[in-house]
Motif scaffolding. Structure first.
Motif, PDB file in Angstrom:
ATOM      1  N   GLU A  51       0.684  -1.287  -0.066  1.00  0.00           N
ATOM      2  CA  GLU A  51      -0.014  -0.065   0.009  1.00  0.00           C
ATOM      3  C   GLU A  51       0.826   1.311  -0.101  1.00  0.00           C
ATOM      4  O   GLU A  51       0.621   2.293  -0.578  1.00  0.00           O
ATOM      5  CB  GLU A  51      -0.844  -0.037   1.386  1.00  0.00           C
ATOM      6  N   VAL A  52       1.761   1.282   0.869  1.00  0.00           N
ATOM      7  CA  VAL A  52       2.783   2.520   0.892  1.00  0.00           C
ATOM      8  C   VAL A  52       3.358   2.567  -0.508  1.00  0.00           C
ATOM      9  O   VAL A  52       3.456   3.915  -1.057  1.00  0.00           O
ATOM     10  CB  VAL A  52       4.033   2.329   1.918  1.00  0.00           C
ATOM     11  N   MET A  53       4.055   1.393  -0.907  1.00  0.00           N
ATOM     12  CA  MET A  53       4.907   1.563  -2.128  1.00  0.00           C
ATOM     13  C   MET A  53       3.922   1.881  -3.539  1.00  0.00           C
ATOM     14  O   MET A  53       4.379   2.790  -4.343  1.00  0.00           O
ATOM     15  CB  MET A  53       5.250   0.157  -2.592  1.00  0.00           C
ATOM     16  N   GLU A  54       2.749   1.696  -3.381  1.00  0.00           N
ATOM     17  CA  GLU A  54       1.605   2.105  -4.505  1.00  0.00           C
ATOM     18  C   GLU A  54       1.468   3.620  -4.381  1.00  0.00           C
ATOM     19  O   GLU A  54       1.751   4.295  -5.486  1.00  0.00           O
ATOM     20  CB  GLU A  54       0.171   1.157  -4.478  1.00  0.00           C
ATOM     21  N   GLY A  55       1.338   4.295  -3.405  1.00  0.00           N
ATOM     22  CA  GLY A  55       1.317   5.595  -3.264  1.00  0.00           C
ATOM     23  C   GLY A  55       2.468   6.390  -3.780  1.00  0.00           C
ATOM     24  O   GLY A  55       2.449   7.473  -4.423  1.00  0.00           O
ATOM     25  N   VAL A  56       3.601   5.725  -2.957  1.00  0.00           N
ATOM     26  CA  VAL A  56       4.972   6.573  -3.535  1.00  0.00           C
ATOM     27  C   VAL A  56       5.096   6.137  -4.878  1.00  0.00           C
ATOM     28  O   VAL A  56       5.780   7.273  -5.533  1.00  0.00           O
ATOM     29  CB  VAL A  56       6.040   5.830  -2.638  1.00  0.00           C
ATOM     30  N   GLY A 110      -1.377  22.755 -16.865  1.00  0.00           N
ATOM     31  CA  GLY A 110      -2.247  22.011 -16.012  1.00  0.00           C
ATOM     32  C   GLY A 110      -1.627  20.769 -15.647  1.00  0.00           C
ATOM     33  O   GLY A 110      -1.988  20.085 -14.672  1.00  0.00           O
ATOM     34  N   GLU A 111      -1.239  19.920 -16.920  1.00  0.00           N
ATOM     35  CA  GLU A 111      -0.762  18.559 -16.737  1.00  0.00           C
ATOM     36  C   GLU A 111       0.581  18.675 -15.643  1.00  0.00           C
ATOM     37  O   GLU A 111       0.708  17.557 -14.775  1.00  0.00           O
ATOM     38  CB  GLU A 111      -0.317  18.193 -18.194  1.00  0.00           C
ATOM     39  N   TYR A 112       1.453  19.649 -15.637  1.00  0.00           N
ATOM     40  CA  TYR A 112       2.482  19.739 -14.935  1.00  0.00           C
ATOM     41  C   TYR A 112       1.957  20.003 -13.575  1.00  0.00           C
ATOM     42  O   TYR A 112       2.608  19.662 -12.696  1.00  0.00           O
ATOM     43  CB  TYR A 112       3.597  20.984 -15.273  1.00  0.00           C
ATOM     44  N   GLU A 113       1.348  20.831 -13.390  1.00  0.00           N
ATOM     45  CA  GLU A 113       0.884  21.454 -11.793  1.00  0.00           C
ATOM     46  C   GLU A 113       0.117  20.388 -11.217  1.00  0.00           C
ATOM     47  O   GLU A 113       0.486  20.038  -9.806  1.00  0.00           O
ATOM     48  CB  GLU A 113      -0.173  22.596 -11.978  1.00  0.00           C
ATOM     49  N   ASP A 114      -0.589  19.490 -11.779  1.00  0.00           N
ATOM     50  CA  ASP A 114      -1.356  18.473 -11.288  1.00  0.00           C
ATOM     51  C   ASP A 114      -0.371  17.585 -10.917  1.00  0.00           C
ATOM     52  O   ASP A 114      -0.236  16.905  -9.524  1.00  0.00           O
ATOM     53  CB  ASP A 114      -2.388  17.768 -12.150  1.00  0.00           C
ATOM     54  N   ALA A 115       0.744  17.264 -11.603  1.00  0.00           N
ATOM     55  CA  ALA A 115       1.667  16.185 -11.414  1.00  0.00           C
ATOM     56  C   ALA A 115       2.750  16.619 -10.214  1.00  0.00           C
ATOM     57  O   ALA A 115       2.900  15.976  -9.120  1.00  0.00           O
ATOM     58  CB  ALA A 115       2.690  15.617 -12.648  1.00  0.00           C
ATOM     59  N   CYS A 116       3.139  17.831 -10.342  1.00  0.00           N
ATOM     60  CA  CYS A 116       3.890  18.765  -9.191  1.00  0.00           C
ATOM     61  C   CYS A 116       3.127  18.878  -7.853  1.00  0.00           C
ATOM     62  O   CYS A 116       4.030  18.274  -6.963  1.00  0.00           O
ATOM     63  CB  CYS A 116       4.438  19.764  -9.804  1.00  0.00           C
ATOM     64  N   ASN A 127       6.906   7.879 -10.067  1.00  0.00           N
ATOM     65  CA  ASN A 127       6.703   8.212 -11.390  1.00  0.00           C
ATOM     66  C   ASN A 127       6.090   9.713 -11.469  1.00  0.00           C
ATOM     67  O   ASN A 127       6.354  10.318 -12.500  1.00  0.00           O
ATOM     68  CB  ASN A 127       5.367   7.309 -11.810  1.00  0.00           C
ATOM     69  N   GLY A 128       5.684  10.373 -10.385  1.00  0.00           N
ATOM     70  CA  GLY A 128       5.248  11.593 -10.153  1.00  0.00           C
ATOM     71  C   GLY A 128       6.134  12.813 -10.878  1.00  0.00           C
ATOM     72  O   GLY A 128       5.846  13.758 -11.487  1.00  0.00           O
ATOM     73  N   VAL A 129       7.248  12.564 -10.428  1.00  0.00           N
ATOM     74  CA  VAL A 129       8.491  13.723 -10.817  1.00  0.00           C
ATOM     75  C   VAL A 129       8.789  13.353 -12.286  1.00  0.00           C
ATOM     76  O   VAL A 129       8.962  14.543 -13.140  1.00  0.00           O
ATOM     77  CB  VAL A 129       9.740  13.426 -10.122  1.00  0.00           C
ATOM     78  N   TYR A 130       8.473  12.286 -13.064  1.00  0.00           N
ATOM     79  CA  TYR A 130       8.718  12.263 -14.333  1.00  0.00           C
ATOM     80  C   TYR A 130       7.221  12.833 -15.073  1.00  0.00           C
ATOM     81  O   TYR A 130       7.525  13.468 -16.273  1.00  0.00           O
ATOM     82  CB  TYR A 130       8.623  10.723 -14.815  1.00  0.00           C
ATOM     83  N   ARG A 131       6.204  12.650 -14.550  1.00  0.00           N
ATOM     84  CA  ARG A 131       5.074  13.427 -15.224  1.00  0.00           C
ATOM     85  C   ARG A 131       4.885  14.703 -15.093  1.00  0.00           C
ATOM     86  O   ARG A 131       4.762  15.578 -15.856  1.00  0.00           O
ATOM     87  CB  ARG A 131       3.663  12.662 -14.513  1.00  0.00           C
ATOM     88  N   ALA A 132       5.575  15.368 -13.841  1.00  0.00           N
ATOM     89  CA  ALA A 132       5.934  16.819 -13.992  1.00  0.00           C
ATOM     90  C   ALA A 132       6.932  17.105 -15.041  1.00  0.00           C
ATOM     91  O   ALA A 132       6.869  18.150 -15.684  1.00  0.00           O
ATOM     92  CB  ALA A 132       6.205  17.144 -12.429  1.00  0.00           C
ATOM     93  N   ARG A 161       3.165   6.053  -7.419  1.00  0.00           N
ATOM     94  CA  ARG A 161       2.224   6.680  -8.295  1.00  0.00           C
ATOM     95  C   ARG A 161       2.516   8.052  -8.277  1.00  0.00           C
ATOM     96  O   ARG A 161       2.432   9.066  -9.399  1.00  0.00           O
ATOM     97  CB  ARG A 161       0.569   6.556  -7.991  1.00  0.00           C
ATOM     98  N   ASP A 162       2.740   8.888  -7.074  1.00  0.00           N
ATOM     99  CA  ASP A 162       2.818  10.311  -6.939  1.00  0.00           C
ATOM    100  C   ASP A 162       4.277  10.741  -6.802  1.00  0.00           C
ATOM    101  O   ASP A 162       4.622  11.750  -6.995  1.00  0.00           O
ATOM    102  CB  ASP A 162       2.023  10.720  -5.688  1.00  0.00           C
ATOM    103  N   VAL A 163       5.251   9.980  -6.296  1.00  0.00           N
ATOM    104  CA  VAL A 163       6.625  10.086  -6.195  1.00  0.00           C
ATOM    105  C   VAL A 163       7.570   9.776  -7.309  1.00  0.00           C
ATOM    106  O   VAL A 163       8.233  10.566  -8.305  1.00  0.00           O
ATOM    107  CB  VAL A 163       7.033   9.986  -4.772  1.00  0.00           C
TER     108      VAL A 163
END
Length: 340
Positions: free
Chosen positions: A170-175, A193-199, A181-186, A177-179
């Motif tokens: 559960e912890v790894m899934e959130g990390v 808007g895409e950048y702001e949502d990811a960041c 992989n999230g840094v790449y999406r940003a 998705r948002d961290v």
């Protein structure tokens, strides 16, 4: 980290199209029972990594902590890809001395003739056949922890303890998705808007993680687990590349007292910092992602001296290796010579 070796615009494509992480195309597993045709066997497989890549760095840390260096040999690619992707230009003659190939893509081609998809690390290659076995970055380290137990060093920690697996997942899934992989999406966003949502997602999750770590030394339980490895490999790159290059700049890692102390604690733990090469990290991101950084200039900073300062996290308790012991020194051929 991957590259489709048939891209026509190569490195310049980064940052010019929406980012979507592809699933691993080759998801076979190396297991104790060999059910996929790849049984655990000392000396049979070669782990191919880039020290720049956070996904590959997970495998480097896991391999060190579990003492699998003698069972799984290591190939390190040049941190700067060309349009055929990961290459072995750090080795004499530009060939991996064990596999005899110039590009990792040759192992993909040996596995699937005519393959034209992404070429990614970490990758496990079958040495006798030269064929890629798997590039499943999510599974490789979990299998190192569970399927390779017969070849673990004495005193190896349990990085994926069965009673805690649901919480770790559960912890790894959130990390992820948002961290992770999230840094790449940003960083590769093509719209505001895409950048702001990811960041915002990156920092929202980091805030949640910091609260969790405020009174717990590790993410799950009182020992290092797979969850800590996966968060560490993003945190250790944060100020060096994600803050500036990927525009994840609401604050620096060094400005968050909890996460900065946590990252230093892990970095100073045998098996973590001794796998990190900041020179490879910076050269890869700033020189390869020319769609994001067209000049290819690599920044001089940030300074690295803070990584060795006291962190005081031991005051929270916890036992890094549980009932086990720290790994011994890295093999001489694999020791860092720069950037750490």
């Amino acid at each position: 980290m991957s590259r489709a070796h048939d891209d026509t615009d190569g490195n310049a494509a980064y940052g010019k199209k929406p980012f979507k992480r592809a699933k691993s195309h080759f998801a076979d597993r190396v297991t104790a029972d060999g059910k996929d045709g790849w049984p655990v066997e000392a000396g049979r497989y070669r782990l191919v990594v880039s020290r720049a890549c956070p996904w590959a760095s997970r495998a480097l840390v896991s391999r060190r902590l579990l003492g699998l260096e003698g069972a799984v040999s290591l190939a390190v690619t040049d941190p700067v890809q060309d349009d055929r992707s990961w290459r072995f230009t750090l080795d004499p003659g530009g060939r991996d001395p064990v596999l005899g190939i110039r590009y990792l893509s040759e192992a993909y081609e040996a596995r699937e003739r005519g393959y034209s998809g992404g070429v990614s690390v970490p990758a496990i290659v079958d040495v006798p056949s030269g064929k890629l076995v798997t590039n499943d970055y999510q599974r490789i380290t979990l299998d190192f922890a569970t399927e390779w137990k017969a070849l673990h060093r004495p005193g190896a920690p349990d990085l994926y303890p069965e009673p805690l697996r649901a919480e770790i997942d559960e912890v790894m899934e959130g990390v992820y998705r948002d961290v992770n992989n999230g840094v790449y999406r940003a960083g590769f966003a093509t719209r505001q808007g895409e950048y702001e949502d990811a960041c915002r997602g990156v920092f929202r999750r980091l805030d949640l993680v910091a609260r969790r770590l405020a009174d717990h030394r590790y993410l799950v339980g009182d020992t290092i687990t797979e969850a800590d490895i996966r968060l560490f490999t993003t945190l250790v790159r944060f100020d060096a590349v994600y803050h500036g290059h990927f525009k994840c700049n609401q604050w620096k890692l060094t400005e968050n007292p909890v996460l900065w102390a946590y990252a230093r604690d892990l970095h100073q733990t045998p098996g973590f910092g001794d796998t990190v090469d900041f020179d490879h990290i910076k050269r890869h991101y700033y020189r390869v992602h020319t769609g994001v950084n067209p000049t290819g200039i690599v920044p001089l900073g940030p300074g690295l001296s803070g990584w060795v300062t006291p962190h005081h996290r031991a005051e929270l308790g916890g036992r890094p290796f549980g009932d086990g012991t720290p790994p011994g020194p890295a093999p001489a051929a694999e020791r860092m010579t720069s950037g750490d």
